[in-house]
Design an enzyme around this catalytic site. Structure first.
Site, PDB file in Angstrom:
ATOM      1  N   LYS A 173       0.842  -1.195   0.000  1.00 51.67           N
ATOM      2  CA  LYS A 173       0.000   0.000   0.000  1.00 51.67           C
ATOM      3  C   LYS A 173       0.872   1.239   0.000  1.00 51.67           C
ATOM      4  CE  LYS A 173      -2.219   2.125   3.483  1.00 51.67           C
ATOM      5  NZ  LYS A 173      -2.201   3.574   3.132  1.00 51.67           N
TER       6      LYS A 173
ATOM      7  N   GLY B  27       6.956   4.679   8.425  1.00 48.73           N
ATOM      8  CA  GLY B  27       6.142   5.844   8.744  1.00 48.73           C
ATOM      9  C   GLY B  27       6.504   6.385  10.110  1.00 48.73           C
ATOM     10  N   SER B  28       5.564   7.039  10.744  1.00 42.99           N
ATOM     11  CA  SER B  28       5.825   7.697  12.015  1.00 42.99           C
ATOM     12  C   SER B  28       5.886   6.695  13.161  1.00 42.99           C
ATOM     13  CB  SER B  28       4.740   8.737  12.309  1.00 42.99           C
ATOM     14  OG  SER B  28       3.511   8.101  12.639  1.00 42.99           O
ATOM     15  N   THR B  29       6.595   7.057  14.202  1.00 39.93           N
ATOM     16  CA  THR B  29       6.707   6.202  15.380  1.00 39.93           C
ATOM     17  C   THR B  29       5.365   5.988  16.072  1.00 39.93           C
ATOM     18  OG1 THR B  29       9.049   6.670  15.718  1.00 39.93           O
ATOM     19  CG2 THR B  29       7.779   6.014  17.661  1.00 39.93           C
TER      20      THR B  29
ATOM     21  N   GLU C 189      10.175   0.661  10.227  1.00 41.47           N
ATOM     22  CA  GLU C 189      11.194   1.681   9.940  1.00 41.47           C
ATOM     23  C   GLU C 189      10.527   3.009  10.215  1.00 41.47           C
ATOM     24  OE1 GLU C 189      13.216   4.425   8.892  1.00 41.47           O
ATOM     25  OE2 GLU C 189      12.680   4.003   6.815  1.00 41.47           O
TER      26      GLU C 189
ATOM     27  N   CYS D  86      13.691  10.491   7.156  1.00 47.31           N
ATOM     28  CA  CYS D  86      13.776  10.061   8.549  1.00 47.31           C
ATOM     29  C   CYS D  86      15.215  10.000   9.055  1.00 47.31           C
ATOM     30  CB  CYS D  86      13.089   8.709   8.728  1.00 47.31           C
ATOM     31  SG  CYS D  86      13.676   7.446   7.578  1.00 47.31           S
TER      32      CYS D  86
ATOM     33  N   GLU E 243      10.388  14.991  15.753  1.00 46.12           N
ATOM     34  CA  GLU E 243      10.715  14.915  14.336  1.00 46.12           C
ATOM     35  C   GLU E 243       9.938  15.994  13.579  1.00 46.12           C
ATOM     36  OE1 GLU E 243      11.519  11.358  11.200  1.00 46.12           O
ATOM     37  OE2 GLU E 243       9.603  11.285  12.255  1.00 46.12           O
TER      38      GLU E 243
END
Length: 489
Positions: free
Chosen positions: A185, A239-241, A261, A295, A391
């Site tokens: 996706k 993506g984001s944490t 990741e 990132c 971030e």
């Protein structure tokens, strides 16, 4: 018809079970350089997820894809060739939809990711799938033992918007090489460039129906279904944490293998014997690479306290030389942020940083039309402040003074993240010693480039779980089966 228009019209369908399909809903894709509509992509729903997973399950369970190593290598070679043959159409679409600058498409945004596909084809051709453990005597009998490596099953792969091809191929290529089948996706911000892969796979490779399925959607339920579906064996997410935490929790119900990741807040350290001009240039151009939407970018620059103001001037001078604007113009190094929403987030973080006591040395302004943001330097940043901990995902560098090497190491490690970092120093052994003390998955010494298909990539702490790329990146998508048989009694 222009090259961009040709690229767009060829990428408006999902790939499910070998068929390019449309749905009743569509997703608009905007050009972040001007806010105009690039095109529309079909929006997948839960029904499309179920169909794609069912196809991937069937292809894994009932075909020879998992065991035919030679065939898999040939299919990866075909995909690599299709990418090479269509590079200019893909470049036009990458620039228009992602906002990637032309110069970046010659590297990590487009052409370098192609090499990931080629690399795993090569790994596959020479990989040893069986490990002999030798015989052992147990209760008077000889037992021969070995380990067989095999694909883990159906992979749900979810990629972010910032480097859509690098992220997709770092999942897709090793998973296919391992013998897995995949439901990929793409991000809702960049659906067309993701769907272009489906077009190439369907029309230019022998990859069997169901082995690769490609979806795009803005529905949260789609991602949730992919990560909790009982027929999915592995989840690979970039993506984001915060989202990564949710995915890990959701996948735990069925004990799926999970690769994450996630975010980063990487620090570059200038030692007192460093070439400050080199360090300042590296920091400035790094923070502006893809408008800071990476990132692993070093977003904190740690400098000796006595030289803080000197380094601030050097960085500011380099930022002033960063060319930005229309990403299709090869003269521009930096393109836009992906959306107005992301630009607002970046600007809000900068404003709060200044209010909290940081010094705005350069930038801090929106630039219209499109979603551009001026290269920004914040100095005298508190290492515990929001701008030093969160971030940003924008072209914003935080300059932080330190007192000695121990203090620099402490500040660099003062983060929930551990993805990357860097150090600059004339004494190589001293610089290496610092590198070994920083808890990150990748690291650069004096500008060294660690990013390559054969080099494992991933993070410590809340920057992720597992590694992409390299042989270990393929083995993330494998299971190991230990077999023993009695050979004599």
């Amino acid at each position: 018809m222009s090259t961009q228009e040709e690229a767009v019209t060829a990428t408006q369908r999902l790939l499910i079970d070998g068929q390019l399909v449309e749905t009743g809903a569509s997703l608009a894709s905007l050009n972040p350089a001007n806010g105009e509509v690039v095109g529309h992509a079909p929006e997948a729903g839960v029904a499309e997820v179920d169909a794609a997973v069912a196809a991937a399950r069937r292809a894994f369970d009932t075909t020879d894809w998992p065991t035919n190593h030679e065939f898999r290598a040939r299919c990866l070679d075909q995909l690599y060739q299709a990418l090479q043959d269509n590079v200019e159409e893909l470049r036009a679409l990458m620039i228009a939809e992602v906002g990637a600058s032309y110069i970046l498409t010659k590297g990590n945004q487009l052409e370098t990711p192609f090499e990931i596909v080629k690399y795993y084809s090569g790994v596959l051709k020479g990989y040893t799938w069986t490990e002999d453990l030798g015989p052992v005597e147990i209760r008077g009998a000889q037992h021969q033992r070995w380990v067989e490596k095999e694909g883990a099953g159906v992979v749900a792969a979810i990629a972010a918007y910032n480097y859509p091809y690098q992220l997709a191929f770092a999942k897709l290529a090793p998973a296919l090489a391992a013998g897995c089948t995949v439901v990929l996706k793409g991000a809702p911000d960049t659906p067309l460039i993701t769907l272009a892969l489906g077009e190439l796979i369907a029309n230019h490779t022998d990859i069997p129906a169901g082995v690769v399925n490609i979806l795009t959607s803005s529905e949260v339920a789609v991602g949730e279904r992919m990560t909790t579906h009982p027929d999915v064996d592995v989840v690979s997410f970039t993506g984001s944490t915060p989202v990564g935490r949710k995915i890990m929790a959701a996948a735990s119900a069925t004990l799926k293998k999970v690769f994450l990741e996630l975010g980063g807040k990487s620090a570059a350290i200038l030692l007192d014997d460093a070439d400050y001009n080199l360090g300042a240039m590296f920091a400035a151009f790094s923070i502006c690479s893809h408008a800071g939407q990476g990132c692993a970018i070093t977003t904190r620059l740690l400098v000796p306290r006595a030289d803080h103001d000197k380094v601030a001037e050097l960085v500011a001078a380099n930022l002033a030389n960063i060319t930005y604007g229309d990403p299709a113009d090869p003269k521009n190094y930096m393109g836009p942020l992906i959306s107005e929403r992301q630009r607002d987030k970046v600007h809000g973080l900068v404003e709060r940083a200044v209010a909290a006591g940081a010094t705005l040395v350069a930038g801090g302004e929106k630039v219209d039309p499109g979603y551009f943001y001026k290269p920004t330097l914040l100095a005298n940043v508190d290492p515990d402040s929001e701008i030093a901990q969160e971030e940003v995902f924008g072209p914003v560098l935080a300059l932080i003074p330190y007192d000695d090497i121990d203090d620099a190491v402490r500040i660099a490690n003062n983060s929930i993240y551990g993805l990357s970092g860097g150090v600059f120093g004339a004494d190589a052994e001293r610089a290496r010693a610092v590198a070994r003390r920083i808890r990150t998955g990748t690291f650069s010494i004096n500008g060294g480039n660690y990013f390559h298909p054969d080099a494992p990539f991933g993070g410590y702490k809340q920057s992720g779980v597992g590694r992409e790329m390299g042989v270990v990146g393929m083995e993330e998508f494998m299971e190991r089966k230990t077999i023993a048989e009695v050979v004599s009694a």
